[in-house]
Design an enzyme around this catalytic site. Structure first.
Site, PDB file in Angstrom:
ATOM      1  N   ASN A   9       0.670 -64.254 -69.851  1.00  0.00           N
ATOM      2  CA  ASN A   9      -0.176 -65.457 -69.789  1.00  0.00           C
ATOM      3  C   ASN A   9      -1.470 -65.156 -70.554  1.00  0.00           C
ATOM      4  O   ASN A   9      -2.324 -64.425 -70.069  1.00  0.00           O
ATOM      5  CB  ASN A   9      -0.477 -65.782 -68.319  1.00  0.00           C
ATOM      6  CG  ASN A   9      -1.446 -66.939 -68.170  1.00  0.00           C
ATOM      7  OD1 ASN A   9      -1.748 -67.650 -69.132  1.00  0.00           O
ATOM      8  ND2 ASN A   9      -1.943 -67.134 -66.954  1.00  0.00           N
ATOM      9  N   LYS A  11      -3.818 -67.144 -71.127  1.00  0.00           N
ATOM     10  CA  LYS A  11      -4.940 -67.974 -70.657  1.00  0.00           C
ATOM     11  C   LYS A  11      -5.645 -68.576 -71.871  1.00  0.00           C
ATOM     12  O   LYS A  11      -4.983 -68.876 -72.862  1.00  0.00           O
ATOM     13  CB  LYS A  11      -5.879 -67.147 -69.766  1.00  0.00           C
ATOM     14  CG  LYS A  11      -5.094 -66.401 -68.665  1.00  0.00           C
ATOM     15  CD  LYS A  11      -5.949 -65.793 -67.614  1.00  0.00           C
ATOM     16  CE  LYS A  11      -5.070 -65.126 -66.565  1.00  0.00           C
ATOM     17  NZ  LYS A  11      -5.820 -64.553 -65.449  1.00  0.00           N
ATOM     18  N   HIS A  94      -1.343 -72.096 -61.082  1.00  0.00           N
ATOM     19  CA  HIS A  94      -2.116 -70.865 -61.276  1.00  0.00           C
ATOM     20  C   HIS A  94      -3.427 -70.986 -60.502  1.00  0.00           C
ATOM     21  O   HIS A  94      -4.025 -72.059 -60.438  1.00  0.00           O
ATOM     22  CB  HIS A  94      -2.384 -70.643 -62.770  1.00  0.00           C
ATOM     23  CG  HIS A  94      -2.894 -69.255 -63.032  1.00  0.00           C
ATOM     24  ND1 HIS A  94      -4.201 -68.900 -62.788  1.00  0.00           N
ATOM     25  CD2 HIS A  94      -2.272 -68.131 -63.483  1.00  0.00           C
ATOM     26  CE1 HIS A  94      -4.351 -67.613 -63.073  1.00  0.00           C
ATOM     27  NE2 HIS A  94      -3.197 -67.129 -63.496  1.00  0.00           N
ATOM     28  N   GLU A  96      -6.346 -70.196 -61.202  1.00  0.00           N
ATOM     29  CA  GLU A  96      -7.479 -70.712 -61.983  1.00  0.00           C
ATOM     30  C   GLU A  96      -7.428 -72.239 -62.046  1.00  0.00           C
ATOM     31  O   GLU A  96      -8.460 -72.899 -62.046  1.00  0.00           O
ATOM     32  CB  GLU A  96      -7.465 -70.078 -63.385  1.00  0.00           C
ATOM     33  CG  GLU A  96      -7.894 -68.614 -63.317  1.00  0.00           C
ATOM     34  CD  GLU A  96      -7.286 -67.721 -64.379  1.00  0.00           C
ATOM     35  OE1 GLU A  96      -6.801 -68.212 -65.403  1.00  0.00           O
ATOM     36  OE2 GLU A  96      -7.317 -66.489 -64.161  1.00  0.00           O
ATOM     37  N   GLU A 166       0.428 -63.955 -57.045  1.00  0.00           N
ATOM     38  CA  GLU A 166      -0.769 -63.427 -57.707  1.00  0.00           C
ATOM     39  C   GLU A 166      -1.943 -63.472 -56.726  1.00  0.00           C
ATOM     40  O   GLU A 166      -2.595 -64.520 -56.578  1.00  0.00           O
ATOM     41  CB  GLU A 166      -1.129 -64.286 -58.925  1.00  0.00           C
ATOM     42  CG  GLU A 166      -0.073 -64.310 -60.005  1.00  0.00           C
ATOM     43  CD  GLU A 166      -0.684 -64.667 -61.361  1.00  0.00           C
ATOM     44  OE1 GLU A 166      -0.620 -63.824 -62.262  1.00  0.00           O
ATOM     45  OE2 GLU A 166      -1.249 -65.760 -61.508  1.00  0.00           O
ATOM     46  N   GLY A 172      -7.678 -60.367 -62.973  1.00  0.00           N
ATOM     47  CA  GLY A 172      -8.776 -60.105 -63.897  1.00  0.00           C
ATOM     48  C   GLY A 172      -9.843 -59.179 -63.340  1.00  0.00           C
ATOM     49  O   GLY A 172     -10.924 -59.063 -63.910  1.00  0.00           O
ATOM     50  N   SER A 211      -3.790 -57.919 -62.534  1.00  0.00           N
ATOM     51  CA  SER A 211      -4.164 -56.624 -63.112  1.00  0.00           C
ATOM     52  C   SER A 211      -2.965 -55.692 -63.317  1.00  0.00           C
ATOM     53  O   SER A 211      -3.086 -54.474 -63.198  1.00  0.00           O
ATOM     54  CB  SER A 211      -5.255 -55.938 -62.281  1.00  0.00           C
ATOM     55  OG  SER A 211      -6.422 -56.748 -62.255  1.00  0.00           O
TER      56      SER A 211
HETATM   57  P1  13P Z   1      -4.694 -60.290 -65.162  1.00  0.00           P
HETATM   58  O1  13P Z   1      -3.442 -59.532 -65.512  1.00  0.00           O
HETATM   59  O2  13P Z   1      -5.680 -60.346 -66.277  1.00  0.00           O
HETATM   60  O3  13P Z   1      -5.279 -59.811 -63.864  1.00  0.00           O
HETATM   61  O4  13P Z   1      -4.253 -61.812 -64.916  1.00  0.00           O
HETATM   62  C1  13P Z   1      -3.201 -62.073 -64.076  1.00  0.00           C
HETATM   63  C2  13P Z   1      -2.872 -63.506 -64.180  1.00  0.00           C
HETATM   64  O5  13P Z   1      -3.615 -64.357 -63.714  1.00  0.00           O
HETATM   65  C3  13P Z   1      -1.652 -63.885 -64.901  1.00  0.00           C
HETATM   66  O6  13P Z   1      -1.366 -65.230 -64.725  1.00  0.00           O
END
Ligand code: 13P
Length: 249
Positions: A9, A11, A94, A96, A166, A172, A211
């Site tokens: 992803n 983002k 997600h 976010e 997640e 992140g 992560s």
């Molecule tokens: P990170 O791997 O940067 O922590 O992000 C995970 C994520 O949100 C994937 O959708």
């Protein structure tokens, strides 16, 4: 047997140059046949990514979709449009999107259904905040999110869904869930599914995100209920992403 899935992803990151770098690296890469690999670049790069990855086994995914097919929804993209660009997978729910764009459980369900109706394969993201974990509510939060999205679906629709666990506090932050923490929640999701449909619980793919990187992927992917990864930051580095794909073999 569940086929492992590694999804990258991006983002709101990446560039045309990164699309080209992926195209080149994956054209030469000796990817394990037993692993399904998907990249989810931002919308403007989907067509370039489709061309850069053509002829290889890497599939294309999107990061969200609008519940409608078409209409007055400035800035939005529909499942039907994604299908035109050979997109196979789409993320829904997600954290976010849930947090920053206020997508409720109902909004997530509408998008999940729209993805299924557009013949896309949704990856439903669920996960608890640190506050919920500290309050001992991880299981309640995650199973509520899963139940709200899946319970109204027909069995054949549910069979097309992949669930990504997640934990919000691991996204992140560099703070990965331990393999045991991730396994515990993912086993709970599978057990919950078994209440609806035991056969589906066994075949449904559950992937971990938060992560995940080239150093910790193998240990996470070795857990019995972890069938792959949803990778954010490390999916922007071609070599790291390739290493994670190989860890899933
Ligand atoms: P990170 O791997 O940067 O922590 O992000 C995970 C994520 O949100 C994937 O959708």
């Amino acid at each position: 047997m569940r086929t492992p899935l590694i999804a990258g992803n991006w983002k709101m990151n990446g560039s045309s140059a990164l699309v080209d770098a992926f195209g080149q690296a994956f054209a030469d890469a000796d990817l394990p046949e037993s692993v399904e690999v998907v990249v989810h670049p931002p919308f403007p790069y989907l067509d370039a990514a489709r061309r850069a990855l053509a002829g290889g086994s890497v599939k294309l995914g999107a990061q969200t979709l609008n519940p409608l097919h078409a209409g007055a929804r400035t800035g939005e993209v529909s499942g039907r449009m994604l299908k035109e660009f050979d997109v196979e997978y789409v993320l829904v729910g997600h954290s976010e999107r849930r947090e920053l764009y206020r997508e409720s459980d109902d909004d997530v369900y509408d998008r999940l259904l729209a993805a299924l109706n557009a013949d896309l394969r949704p990856i439903l993201c669920v996960g608890e905040t640190l506050e919920a974990r500290d309050a001992g509510r991880t299981r309640d939060v995650v199973l509520r999110q899963v139940g709200h999205a899946l319970a109204p679906l027909e069995p054949a629709q549910r069979a097309r869904v992949t669930i990504a666990y997640e934990p919000v506090w691991a996204i992140g932050t560099g703070r990965t869930a331990t393999p045991e923490q991730a396994q515990e929640v993912m086993a709970a999701i599978r057990e919950y599914q078994a209440g609806f449909d035991p056969a589906l619980a066994q075949s449904m793919r559950l992937i971990y995100g938060g992560s995940m990187n080239a150093a910790n992927a193998a240990e996470l992917l070795a857990q019995p209920d972890i069938d792959g990864g949803l990778v954010g930051g490390a999916s922007l580095k071609v070599d790291d992403f390739l290493a994670i794909c190989h860890s899933a073999r």
